[in-house]
Design an enzyme around this catalytic site. Structure first.
Site, PDB file in Angstrom:
ATOM      1  N   PRO A 217       0.833  -1.206   0.000  1.00 14.32           N
ATOM      2  CG  PRO A 217      -0.727  -1.565   1.674  1.00 14.32           C
ATOM      3  CD  PRO A 217       0.598  -2.064   1.171  1.00 14.32           C
ATOM      4  CB  CYS A 218       2.265   3.494  -2.008  1.00 14.70           C
ATOM      5  SG  CYS A 218       3.705   2.460  -1.694  1.00 14.70           S
ATOM      6  CD  GLN A 219      -3.329   2.966   1.048  1.00 14.69           C
ATOM      7  OE1 GLN A 219      -2.128   2.808   1.260  1.00 14.69           O
ATOM      8  NE2 GLN A 219      -4.212   2.010   1.276  1.00 14.69           N
TER       9      GLN A 219
END
Length: 359
Positions: free
Chosen positions: A84-86
Site C-alpha cells: 500500500p502506498c496511499q
C-alpha cells in the site's frame, strides 16, 4: 515442467498471484493483514497458505523465513507484492511521507533475506509521476543496494485483454543479473479492446420488467449462454454465478442515474440537478462499447451501462478479469474492497509468462 515457487507479500485477495497460478507457478504463501482478504486468498489458490502478519513490524519478516525453511523452500524463484502506498495515490492526500509509503521496505528486507531470482512490485501510477517520481526512485535505489536492478514500466490493462481502463506501474528486478527485464508488448490495439458489454452482458440483470432492482441470491444460475470469447474464458470452470448480489440505491440516486445516458456522468443531468454533485466521477454510467473506468473499492460512483444500479461484486470482478470460479469472502463491503485493490489476474499472468524467459 518446473513449478516456480512464488511468495505474495501484501497479497490481498490475490489477483497478482492468481495470474502467476494460471501461468503454472506454485504460489506457496500469501501475507496480508486483512482477515477477509486472507480467507479469499486461501480458498482460491489451491494448497497455498495465507498468513496474517503486520509488516510495519519488520521482526515479522523472520516468521516468513521460518515458514519457508520448515517447508524446505530455500531457493525462492519469485517474490511479488503490491505494498500500500496511499500517500502517493491521486485519490488520497498525496503525502509522500505517509507511513504507508514505506511498507515496501518490508519487501526489500524480505528480498535481502530470501534472495529470490526475481522480484515484482506493483503500485499506483502516482508513484512514478508525482513529486518528480520520488517514490519510484526510492524503490529503485533500495533494491539496487541489495543487488536487484528494478525496471519500472507503466502498463495499461486494456492492452492485455482486461476490460478496464487501469494504469499501474510495475517494477521487475532480476538478482545479480546483467539482463534487464523486458516487459511484454501490448496484445491488443484500441479497436479490439474488451468492452463492458463483452465482459458482463451475460450476467443476470437483477432488475424486474417494471424496472425494480433486485438483490438476487448468493448463488445464481446463468440465464444465457456466453455472448463473447471473454465471457467464455471467465465461465470456463464455473457452473454458477457467485458474488452477484445487487445493491438497491436510494430513491434519489435511482431517479438521478435514470437521467444519465450511457457513457455520461452527473454533468449530463438537467441544470436543476447538476449542482448537487461535485465529485468528478459522480453518477458515471459505463459505456457498453468501451472498457470500464478503473474499478474502485466501493465508492458507489459508477453505474451499470444499462441498469440503474452499481455493478455487483461479480461484475466488478469480471471487469478486473477474475474468473467466475474465483469466489470472494467477507461482507459485501469487504468484497468490493478486495476487488478494487487487486491486480487484474490476466495482467499478472502476462507478466508471469514473460518472466519465465528469465528465471
Amino acid at each position: 515442467m518446473q513449478n516456480y515457487k512464488v511468495v505474495d507479500l501484501f497479497c490481498g485477495a490475490g489477483g497478482l498471484s492468481k495470474g502467476f497460478l494460471d501461468a503454472g507457478y506454485d504460489v506457496v504463501l500469501g501475507i496480508d493483514y486483512d482477515d477477509a482478504a486472507l480467507e479469499t486468498f486461501q480458498k482460491n489458490h489451491g494448497s497455498t497458505t495465507a498468513m496474517k502478519l503486520d509488516l510495519y513490524n519488520h521482526e515479522n519478516i523472520e516468521k516468513i523465513v521460518a515458514f519457508l525453511k520448515e517447508r524446505n523452500i530455500e531457493n525462492l524463484d519469485v517474490l511479488v507484492g503490491g505494498p500500500p502506498c496511499q500517500g502517493f495515490s491521486y485519490a488520497g492526500k498525496m503525502d509522500i511521507n505517509d507511513k504507508r509509503n514505506f511498507l515496501y521496505i518490508a519487501m526489500v528486507k524480505l528480498t535481502e533475506r530470501l534472495r529470490p531470482k526475481a522480484v515484482l512490485l506493483e503500485n499506483v501510477l502516482a508513484m512514478i509521476e508525482a513529486n518528480g517520481g520520488v517514490g519510484a526512485r526510492r524503490v529503485i535505489d533500495d533494491f539496487k543496494a541489495i543487488g536487484y536492478k528494478m525496471v519500472p514500466k507503466v502498463l495499461f490493462a486494456p492492452d492485455y485483454g482486461v476490460p478496464q481502463i487501469r494504469k499501474r506501474v510495475f517494477f521487475v528486478g532480476l538478482r545479480d543479473s546483467e539482463d534487464e527485464f523486458c516487459f511484454p508488448e501490448a496484445m491488443l490495439d484500441p479497436s479490439h479492446y474488451v468492452t463492458c458489454e463483452d465482459a458482463i452482458s451475460d450476467l443476470p440483470s437483477l432488475q424486474t420488467d417494471k424496472g425494480e432492482i433486485l438483490r438476487g441470491e448468493k448463488v445464481q444460475d446463468y440465464m444465457t449462454e456466453p455472448q463473447s470469447d471473454y465471457q467464455r474464458l471467465m465461465r470456463k470452470r464455473s457452473l454458477k454465478v457467485y458474488n452477484h448480489v445487487g445493491s438497491v440505491p436510494i430513491e434519489k440516486t435511482r431517479k438521478m442515474i435514470a437521467l444519465v445516458p450511457e457513457g455520461k456522468n452527473y454533468l449530463a443531468l438537467p441544470d436543476e440537478y447538476r449542482g448537487m454533485y461535485r465529485y468528478h466521477e459522480a453518477l458515471t454510467r459505463y459505456n457498453s462499447k468501451k472498457p470500464s473506468l478503473t474499478i474502485n473499492t466501493g465508492h458507489r460512483s459508477h453505474f451499470h451501462y444499462k441498469w440503474n444500479r452499481i455493478p455487483t461484486v461479480r461484475e466488478s470482478a469480471r471487469l478486473q478479469s477474475f474468473p467466475d470460479d474465483f469466489i470472494f469472502y467477507g461482507n459485501q463491503s469487504e468484497q468490493f474492497k478486495q476487488v478494487g485493490n487487486a491486480v487484474p489476474p490476466l495482467l499478472g499472468q502476462v507478466i508471469a509468462e514473460q518472466l519465465k524467459k528469465y528465471i
